[in-house]
Structure formats: C-alpha cells, structure tokens
Motif scaffolding. Structure first.
Motif, PDB file in Angstrom:
ATOM      1  N   ASP A   1       8.007   0.817   5.083  1.00  0.00           N
ATOM      2  CA  ASP A   1       7.572   2.193   4.811  1.00  0.00           C
ATOM      3  C   ASP A   1       7.688   3.091   6.035  1.00  0.00           C
ATOM      4  O   ASP A   1       7.663   4.312   5.909  1.00  0.00           O
TER       5      ASP A   1
ATOM      6  N   SER B   1      -1.831  -0.676  -0.152  1.00  0.00           N
ATOM      7  CA  SER B   1      -2.228   0.360   0.798  1.00  0.00           C
ATOM      8  C   SER B   1      -3.743   0.384   0.985  1.00  0.00           C
ATOM      9  O   SER B   1      -4.490   0.108   0.046  1.00  0.00           O
ATOM     10  N   LYS B   2      -4.173   0.756   2.192  1.00  0.00           N
ATOM     11  CA  LYS B   2      -5.617   0.873   2.474  1.00  0.00           C
ATOM     12  C   LYS B   2      -6.243   1.949   1.601  1.00  0.00           C
ATOM     13  O   LYS B   2      -7.398   1.867   1.234  1.00  0.00           O
ATOM     14  N   SER B   3      -5.449   3.009   1.352  1.00  0.00           N
ATOM     15  CA  SER B   3      -6.040   4.169   0.680  1.00  0.00           C
ATOM     16  C   SER B   3      -5.949   4.086  -0.844  1.00  0.00           C
ATOM     17  O   SER B   3      -6.379   5.014  -1.521  1.00  0.00           O
TER      18      SER B   3
END
Ligand code: AQP
Length: 343
Positions: free
Chosen positions: A150, A208-210
């Motif tokens: 990414d 993803s963390k979010s």
C-alpha cells in the motif's frame, strides 16, 4: 555517490497493530539489521493527520515501540524513536512541501481512499502526508525502505522528490561542494507472500487499523482464543483449497488466508498449496489458527511485559532520538546551506 546501506521504516501509532503491519513490515525489519544500518520510527506526527486522543496516542506510541522490540528489533543495534522527538522531520517536510507539486499529491490513492467524499473537510496534514514521509526517509539518506504494497506509490513520490531536489538545486549543491546526487533515490523493499494482507471480513479490502470492525483484523495483542475465533469466522467461499496456486486467482479470501499461512511459516504459497490443496476450510482454518498463535503469542506476551514498563520504553525512544538526531541535523545543516537559509 555510494550511500551507506541504510534502512528506514515507520509505523503509525494510530490504533491496534495488526497482522498486516507485522507481516508487511515489522517482521521484515529484523533480518535487515544484519546487512544495514536500521532506523525504525514510530511516526506519531503522521498519526495526527487524523484525530488522535492524546492519551491513546501516547499508549499507541509505546505499543508500536514495544512491538518492534518484541518482534526482534534490537534497540542497541538499530535506532528506535518516535518521529516528533526529532524536529528536523518537520523542517525537511516543509522544504519538500515546496518541492512537491500539487498535481503529484492529488494523485495519491491513499489520500483519496482516506478522504473519501469528505476531501474538503480532512486536514491539510493528511494531504501533505507523503511529503512528510519523504522527509522521514531522506533525512537519513535511507537507501531502502521495507513496507507493505500500500505504500508503493508514496515511495515513488519520495523518489520523485529526491530527484527534483537534486535537480532544482543542482547549481547550489555543486557550489556548496556536495555530490550531485545529494539525496539517494531510495529503493522500496516490497516482497514475499504478504505484501498486502486483506481484511478477514472482505477479501477486497486491506486489513487496517482504522477498519471499524475488530473482526476484520488480527491484532498483535489478541489472545489465542480470539485469534482462533477470528480465523474460524473469516469470510471464505465454500470451495476447498485449490490444487494449484493458479487456482487461487479470483478467490480473494482463499488467496489471503494462504498468503498469511505462507508468510507466518516462511514458505511460499506453492508450498502451502502442496500441503493443503484439495482440503476443506475445516482442516485449513484450525491449522492456520494454530500457526498464528504459535508465532504471535510470544510476541504478544513480550509486548505486554514491555508496555507495562513505560519508563524503560520511553528511555529506548529517547536514546534512539539522541542517536537519530545526530544524523538528522547533519543532513539538515547541509540542506539549509543548499536552499539558502542563513543561520
Ligand atoms: N494490510 C496490510 N498488509 C501488509 N502490510 C501492511 N501495512 C499496513 N497494512 C498492511 C504496512 O504496515 C506498515 C505501517 O503502516 P502505517 O501504520 O504507516 O499505515 P497504513 O499503511 O495506513 O496502515 P493501517 O494499518 O491501514 O493504518 P490506518 O488504518 O491507520 O491507515 C507500512 O509498511 C504498511 O505498508
């Protein structure tokens, strides 16, 4: 000019670290210590490009530093620090804001993904993020950056910024007595079966963390039971695993789980298919869960031990910042002369 082989990479303290961060980046930091000078940074200034509660930011900063060490980064051999302690990151980022073009930044897909339909209302920092990332890397004249897939586009932008700086200031670089390639054209290190780990709930979205769904990711601090449950519930198609690697094409979820197994066991996807091809999820998922727990549990327990001792973690970050700032200030001193700033 021959640059010292030097690695820089950063992780944002913007939430719970997950398997994608580990396999795409942190795990790969460790062996590079044998061949390169390594600088591993907790990029807290990047994290605040979206809102972070200050207490959460402090906790997550220590957690990322703990993850580096628990995974095998040696804070004596490598430099570990948090970005905001070395003010030259912000200083060089400003110079690069004046080098990078609006058009270049507007093409960054991560900005478009993160801003979504809300681009008028996100922070200016989020737009300028890749310029700060270029500063992080070039402040240390890093030659190599291990990252997940990414980040490929941001790395290309870093190379463009380095080349434009070297070119725009060519006359001044020569006048001040520096080599023409003042900044290196940094190489990304994006390799292996786990360059882009996908969400466990949706094989088309990056882990993803979010992501609002905790079920979409395996967090590094998840306990064994939680890891096993998340893998058991991971979305898959009803078919058994294919007999060949080519058979994974068009099967995003299957491809993702096979890639995770391969990366965790240091094998290729072909090795995994040779072992599990034709078998059903009832066989493969428990095997994957067992492997994930075997790899992650020791890291999680070491992380917990380190996080509990905030004084020791903060001392590591301070020591890293002291060592890192010597390199950072040497570069900035030269940049100020090249640009024409009087000191
Ligand atoms: N899903 C992933 N697969 C492989 N590598 C990944 N990385 C992130 N997600 C994956 C790699 O982890 C490093 C640190 O990433 P970051 O913290 O700088 O930010 P990010 O890439 O934006 O990661 P997240 O987890 O998705 O965070 P949020 O949700 O806050 O944006 C990088 O090397 C990255 O490639």
């Amino acid at each position: 000019m021959a640059f010292t082989p030097r690695v820089f990479s950063g992780i944002q303290p913007s939430g719970d670290l997950h398997l994608g961060n580990y396999l795409g980046a942190i795990r790969r930091f460790v062996p590079l210590q044998d061949t390169h000078d390594c600088i591993y940074c907790v990029v807290d200034m990047h994290a605040i490009t979206v809102w972070q509660d200050p207490d959460d930011l402090r906790r997550a900063t220590r957690e990322v530093a703990a993850a580096f060490i628990a995974a095998g980064v040696d804070p004596k051999r490598s430099i570990i620090f948090n970005q905001s302690q070395i003010v030259q990151h912000a200083e060089l980022a400003w110079v690069f804001n004046c080098i990078a073009r609006m058009g270049w930044m507007s093409r960054m897909t991560q900005f478009k993904d993160k801003a979504g339909k809300n681009s008028e209302n996100v922070s200016l920092g989020l737009f300028a993020y890749p310029s700060l990332m270029a500063a992080d890397i070039l402040l240390y004249k890093a030659t190599h950056v291990p990252v997940g897939d990414d980040q490929k586009q941001h790395l290309e932008l870093t190379r463009d910024i380095a080349a434009k700086f070297n070119n725009d200031y060519a006359a001044s670089i020569a006048k001040e007595g520096f080599e023409p390639d003042f900044f290196p054209i940094t190489e990304p290190l994006i390799a292996g079966p786990a360059t882009r780990i996908m969400s466990l709930r949706d094989g088309t979205k990056k882990m993803s963390k979010s992501d609002p769904s905790d079920q979409s990711r395996i967090s590094l601090l998840d306990d064994a039971d939680t890891i096993a449950k998340k893998i058991k519930r991971a979305t898959t198609d009803p078919e058994p695993l294919p007999e060949t690697v080519e058979g994974l094409k068009g099967r995003a979820e299957a491809d993702n789980l096979v890639g995770i197994y391969a990366a965790l066991s240091d094998k290729t996807k072909a090795d995994v298919i040779a072992e599990y091809g034709g078998k059903g999820w009832g066989t493969f998922k428990p095997a994957l869960a067992e492997l994930a727990v075997a790899v992650l549990a020791p890291i999680a327990s070491e992380m917990r031990r380190l996080i509990d001792d905030t004084t020791a973690i903060d001392a590591v970050l301070r020591d890293g910042a002291e060592r890192g700032s010597v390199i950072a200030e040497a570069t900035m001193k030269d940049v100020r002369r090249i640009v024409g700033f009087i000191r």
